[in-house]
Design an enzyme around this catalytic site. Sequence first.
Site, PDB file in Angstrom:
ATOM      1  N   LYS A   3      14.430 -14.985  -7.701  1.00 18.07           N
ATOM      2  CA  LYS A   3      14.219 -13.979  -8.745  1.00 18.07           C
ATOM      3  C   LYS A   3      13.331 -14.540  -9.844  1.00 18.07           C
ATOM      4  O   LYS A   3      12.386 -13.912 -10.283  1.00 18.07           O
ATOM      5  CB  LYS A   3      15.580 -13.576  -9.319  1.00 18.07           C
ATOM      6  CG  LYS A   3      15.804 -12.144  -9.605  1.00 18.07           C
ATOM      7  CD  LYS A   3      16.101 -11.227  -8.464  1.00 18.07           C
ATOM      8  CE  LYS A   3      15.138 -11.236  -7.341  1.00 18.07           C
ATOM      9  NZ  LYS A   3      15.624 -10.576  -6.142  1.00 18.07           N
TER      10      LYS A   3
ATOM     11  N   HIS B  66      19.919 -36.669  -2.268  1.00 17.62           N
ATOM     12  CA  HIS B  66      19.120 -36.937  -1.067  1.00 17.62           C
ATOM     13  C   HIS B  66      17.639 -36.645  -1.301  1.00 17.62           C
ATOM     14  O   HIS B  66      16.876 -36.571  -0.342  1.00 17.62           O
ATOM     15  CB  HIS B  66      19.648 -36.116   0.111  1.00 17.62           C
ATOM     16  CG  HIS B  66      21.059 -36.451   0.471  1.00 17.62           C
ATOM     17  ND1 HIS B  66      21.432 -37.671   0.987  1.00 17.62           N
ATOM     18  CD2 HIS B  66      22.209 -35.739   0.345  1.00 17.62           C
ATOM     19  CE1 HIS B  66      22.738 -37.687   1.187  1.00 17.62           C
ATOM     20  NE2 HIS B  66      23.237 -36.524   0.787  1.00 17.62           N
TER      21      HIS B  66
ATOM     22  N   LYS C 231       6.541  -4.244  -2.941  1.00 18.13           N
ATOM     23  CA  LYS C 231       7.962  -3.968  -2.741  1.00 18.13           C
ATOM     24  C   LYS C 231       8.372  -4.054  -1.278  1.00 18.13           C
ATOM     25  O   LYS C 231       9.328  -4.736  -0.940  1.00 18.13           O
ATOM     26  CB  LYS C 231       8.282  -2.578  -3.293  1.00 18.13           C
ATOM     27  CG  LYS C 231       9.732  -2.157  -3.107  1.00 18.13           C
ATOM     28  CD  LYS C 231      10.641  -2.959  -3.982  1.00 18.13           C
ATOM     29  CE  LYS C 231      12.088  -2.565  -3.865  1.00 18.13           C
ATOM     30  NZ  LYS C 231      12.959  -3.612  -4.412  1.00 18.13           N
TER      31      LYS C 231
ATOM     32  N   CYS D 198       0.838  -1.201   0.000  1.00 18.36           N
ATOM     33  CA  CYS D 198       0.000   0.000   0.000  1.00 18.36           C
ATOM     34  C   CYS D 198       0.876   1.255   0.000  1.00 18.36           C
ATOM     35  O   CYS D 198       1.883   1.318   0.696  1.00 18.36           O
ATOM     36  CB  CYS D 198      -0.948   0.094   1.185  1.00 18.36           C
ATOM     37  SG  CYS D 198      -2.072  -1.291   1.320  1.00 18.36           S
TER      38      CYS D 198
ATOM     39  N   TRP E 166      -2.462  -2.962  -1.642  1.00 19.12           N
ATOM     40  CA  TRP E 166      -2.041  -4.359  -1.689  1.00 19.12           C
ATOM     41  C   TRP E 166      -2.904  -5.029  -0.625  1.00 19.12           C
ATOM     42  O   TRP E 166      -2.713  -4.812   0.571  1.00 19.12           O
ATOM     43  CB  TRP E 166      -0.563  -4.474  -1.359  1.00 19.12           C
ATOM     44  CG  TRP E 166       0.005  -5.839  -1.484  1.00 19.12           C
ATOM     45  CD1 TRP E 166       0.426  -6.451  -2.635  1.00 19.12           C
ATOM     46  CD2 TRP E 166       0.262  -6.773  -0.429  1.00 19.12           C
ATOM     47  NE1 TRP E 166       0.913  -7.695  -2.353  1.00 19.12           N
ATOM     48  CE2 TRP E 166       0.817  -7.921  -1.008  1.00 19.12           C
ATOM     49  CE3 TRP E 166       0.054  -6.753   0.952  1.00 19.12           C
ATOM     50  CZ2 TRP E 166       1.188  -9.040  -0.265  1.00 19.12           C
ATOM     51  CZ3 TRP E 166       0.416  -7.862   1.692  1.00 19.12           C
ATOM     52  CH2 TRP E 166       0.976  -8.991   1.084  1.00 19.12           C
TER      53      TRP E 166
ATOM     54  N   GLU F 280       9.593 -15.193  -8.584  1.00 23.36           N
ATOM     55  CA  GLU F 280       8.741 -14.063  -8.214  1.00 23.36           C
ATOM     56  C   GLU F 280       8.281 -13.235  -9.398  1.00 23.36           C
ATOM     57  O   GLU F 280       7.190 -12.671  -9.363  1.00 23.36           O
ATOM     58  CB  GLU F 280       9.372 -13.183  -7.122  1.00 23.36           C
ATOM     59  CG  GLU F 280      10.555 -12.358  -7.518  1.00 23.36           C
ATOM     60  CD  GLU F 280      11.078 -11.500  -6.364  1.00 23.36           C
ATOM     61  OE1 GLU F 280      10.319 -11.143  -5.465  1.00 23.36           O
ATOM     62  OE2 GLU F 280      12.276 -11.187  -6.382  1.00 23.36           O
TER      63      GLU F 280
ATOM     64  N   ARG G 276       4.314  -0.321  -4.532  1.00 21.95           N
ATOM     65  CA  ARG G 276       3.998  -0.784  -3.177  1.00 21.95           C
ATOM     66  C   ARG G 276       2.716  -1.598  -3.118  1.00 21.95           C
ATOM     67  O   ARG G 276       2.400  -2.199  -2.083  1.00 21.95           O
ATOM     68  CB  ARG G 276       3.841   0.422  -2.242  1.00 21.95           C
ATOM     69  CG  ARG G 276       5.061   1.280  -2.142  1.00 21.95           C
ATOM     70  CD  ARG G 276       4.800   2.457  -1.244  1.00 21.95           C
ATOM     71  NE  ARG G 276       4.554   2.031   0.112  1.00 21.95           N
ATOM     72  CZ  ARG G 276       5.491   1.788   1.013  1.00 21.95           C
ATOM     73  NH1 ARG G 276       6.754   1.948   0.683  1.00 21.95           N
ATOM     74  NH2 ARG G 276       5.183   1.400   2.221  1.00 21.95           N
TER      75      ARG G 276
ATOM     76  N   ASN H 100      -2.019   2.417   5.465  1.00 20.60           N
ATOM     77  CA  ASN H 100      -1.081   1.362   5.076  1.00 20.60           C
ATOM     78  C   ASN H 100      -0.712   0.620   6.360  1.00 20.60           C
ATOM     79  O   ASN H 100      -0.306   1.251   7.333  1.00 20.60           O
ATOM     80  CB  ASN H 100       0.163   2.012   4.444  1.00 20.60           C
ATOM     81  CG  ASN H 100       1.284   1.017   4.235  1.00 20.60           C
ATOM     82  OD1 ASN H 100       1.048  -0.151   3.993  1.00 20.60           O
ATOM     83  ND2 ASN H 100       2.513   1.496   4.332  1.00 20.60           N
ATOM     84  N   GLY H 101      -0.914  -0.699   6.378  1.00 19.35           N
ATOM     85  CA  GLY H 101      -0.584  -1.467   7.577  1.00 19.35           C
ATOM     86  C   GLY H 101      -1.709  -2.428   7.924  1.00 19.35           C
ATOM     87  O   GLY H 101      -2.568  -2.717   7.083  1.00 19.35           O
TER      88      GLY H 101
ATOM     89  N   GLU I 163      19.149 -17.143  -4.388  1.00 17.78           N
ATOM     90  CA  GLU I 163      18.713 -15.828  -4.874  1.00 17.78           C
ATOM     91  C   GLU I 163      18.196 -15.918  -6.318  1.00 17.78           C
ATOM     92  O   GLU I 163      17.197 -15.294  -6.669  1.00 17.78           O
ATOM     93  CB  GLU I 163      19.879 -14.829  -4.758  1.00 17.78           C
ATOM     94  CG  GLU I 163      19.653 -13.477  -5.388  1.00 17.78           C
ATOM     95  CD  GLU I 163      18.416 -12.717  -4.871  1.00 17.78           C
ATOM     96  OE1 GLU I 163      17.783 -13.166  -3.910  1.00 17.78           O
ATOM     97  OE2 GLU I 163      18.078 -11.702  -5.496  1.00 17.78           O
TER      98      GLU I 163
HETATM   99  O1  M6R Z   1      13.252  -4.262   1.963  1.00 14.51           O
HETATM  100  P1  M6R Z   1      13.809  -5.590   2.382  1.00 14.51           P
HETATM  101  O2  M6R Z   1      15.166  -5.842   1.846  1.00 14.51           O
HETATM  102  O3  M6R Z   1      13.747  -5.795   3.867  1.00 14.51           O
HETATM  103  O4  M6R Z   1      12.840  -6.659   1.733  1.00 14.51           O
HETATM  104  C1  M6R Z   1      12.989  -8.022   2.004  1.00 14.51           C
HETATM  105  C2  M6R Z   1      12.202  -8.859   1.038  1.00 14.51           C
HETATM  106  O5  M6R Z   1      10.844  -8.580   1.155  1.00 14.51           O
HETATM  107  C3  M6R Z   1      12.644  -8.631  -0.414  1.00 14.51           C
HETATM  108  O6  M6R Z   1      14.002  -8.875  -0.572  1.00 14.51           O
HETATM  109  C4  M6R Z   1      11.847  -9.554  -1.366  1.00 14.51           C
HETATM  110  O7  M6R Z   1      12.183 -10.882  -1.149  1.00 14.51           O
HETATM  111  C5  M6R Z   1      12.103  -9.133  -2.810  1.00 14.51           C
HETATM  112  N1  M6R Z   1      10.880  -9.142  -3.546  1.00 14.51           N
HETATM  113  C6  M6R Z   1      13.054 -10.013  -3.515  1.00 14.51           C
HETATM  114  O8  M6R Z   1      13.272  -9.654  -4.827  1.00 14.51           O
END
Ligand code: M6R
Length: 609
Positions: free
Chosen positions: A486, A505, A604, A2, A74, A489, A27, A100-101, A482
């Site tokens: 990527k 395993h 985000k 949000c 969101w 997502e 956001r 927001n929250g 990582e």
């Molecule tokens: O703002 P932050 O680094 O604390 O965010 C952590 C995660 O929410 C963030 O890295 C999320 O996994 C991303 N979408 C990854 O690309």
Amino acid sequence: MCGIVGYIGQEQATPVLINALKKLEYRGYDSAGIAVLDSGYITVRKAKGRLRVLEEKIATEVIRGNLGIGHTRWATHGEPSDINSHPQTDVSGKIAVVHNGIIENYSKLKTWLENNGILFRSETDTEVIAHLINFNYNGDLLAAVIETIKKLEGSYAIGVICENEPDRIIAVRKDNPLIVGKGDGENLIASDVPALLEYTRNVYYLDDMEIAVLYKDRVDFFDEYGTKHGKDFSRVDWDISSAEKGGYEHFMLKEIHEQPKALANTLRARIKTYASKAINLDEIGFNSGWAKAERVVITACGTAWHAGVVGKYIFEYFAGIPTDVDIASEYRYRNPILNPDNIFIIISQSGETADTLAAMRMAKKAGAKIIAVTNVVGSTLAREADLVMYTWAGPEIAVASTKAFTTQLMCLYLIAFQFGLLRGEITGDRLEKLILALENLSGQAEKILSDEASVQRFAARQFNKTKVFFMGRLFDYAISLESALKLKEISYTHSEAFAAGELKHGPIALVDNDTLAVAFCTQSELFDKMDSSIKQVKARGATVLVITYEDEDRFNSIADEIFRIPRTYDELTPVLSVIPCQLFAYYCAVQRGHDPDKPRNLAKSVTVE
Ligand code: M6R
């Protein structure tokens, strides 16, 4: 998670709110809305879907008024719909709220309000706030907000307007970001700086439970009990273009390409050349007392946690200090054993991730020294941590984190090298070579990016794969994690990461003709092991992509495709080997017709649990 905005000034509020919301769409983007006040009457317009749906909805009407609030959502409570969009109003429609929250005690408050005759229209927790403010309203909106926040549990950043008080907006925050922009004859609120940049660079970062009352020509600040206080503003020195796409089709692609510059920025102020090259970490108060530390604990979420996984290897390898890495959302519910001799490193791009902040607060209570590695100046993490190391990556807008990750790694290398020197694990000579290698990473990243076309071609051939497995050992395992995140997502491809030694395993049972196996091969001492893992998946029909050094030939005959990175120390490869995988994820998403900047179900910064 949000985005909220608010405007009061000489201009028509509607275009300012829409424009500011565009900068916050990262956001949350499942619905949007505005409330604008004119001649003692609030007009609310809301729409399910992206902001452009709202824009289309209001394109043919003139919504007048020099004061308003806006929201991009969101969803947490209630599915995305017109009715659940914000702003939410009280029964009379005289009070409008953006939020927001999450209000954790909302069902209790809702029942109480219903018992007092209030009919709810939406499924949101936010509607509770609007009704409560109305309930507490006796001709003073500020007093009503103060009374209301006493009842709220959970996290919030709130903007409120009221038909009876057409000269002010009230804003308050708890555990969620909220910034006030101080303009000339106009003032604004926003969840993040990019929304304000077109209007002002003078900003106030609100503290938890601090209330701002915005008039067009001044802003007053109060604590939660209504006591007024003064506050200094900060000057944002970002270049506006850093919050724009700058000719790239998506923010994500732009941010991937910004990495060489970002890496150089992260290093610049921290490398000093005296007689020889040295690291200067005065900003985090680095001193010989650190030698007493028994343990490093790293906590973070998502991509930042993956930086922490690399960090564990870095600290153990270069500084010889036991290091734990924890997922913040787990950490906060465990019974972690911490003592004041631990160094606690919290990593977060946004500095606002709810789980990460909760972990930090726990560690602080236990007396640990807290070092925040974050990208956002003025974020809650930056303000609450004992010491802060900024990544200086510039604003990261795309939901998928890229340049934040590589610059977080850079910070971890710097801390670990300095630590290693202090603990006698690294000699001065070796440090100088390592610093040179760090300095080279920027140019090496540039070189990888110059071969973007071959990654794009490979993605065009592989984007329809139903399974993609990333595997590697040690540092390569961390980068597998990582890379898999990527890809999943933004392209919604089922992707997993395995420590290559774990294949046998269990995971190997999943491998078949429709599998793409990505094998990271940058840990030279483990090449034989990787060679045999690759052969095992190949024998079961997988297509194999190898990521290795540009001068390494040994995988030529078993790989179906090779992405090459310039030669560096094996322990520094994570900064480089992740880049082709970021590009691969990006191009797979585009090939599949998805918007990489706004992946489904994600936002985000995750400021709620
Ligand atoms: O703002 P932050 O680094 O604390 O965010 C952590 C995660 O929410 C963030 O890295 C999320 O996994 C991303 N979408 C990854 O690309």
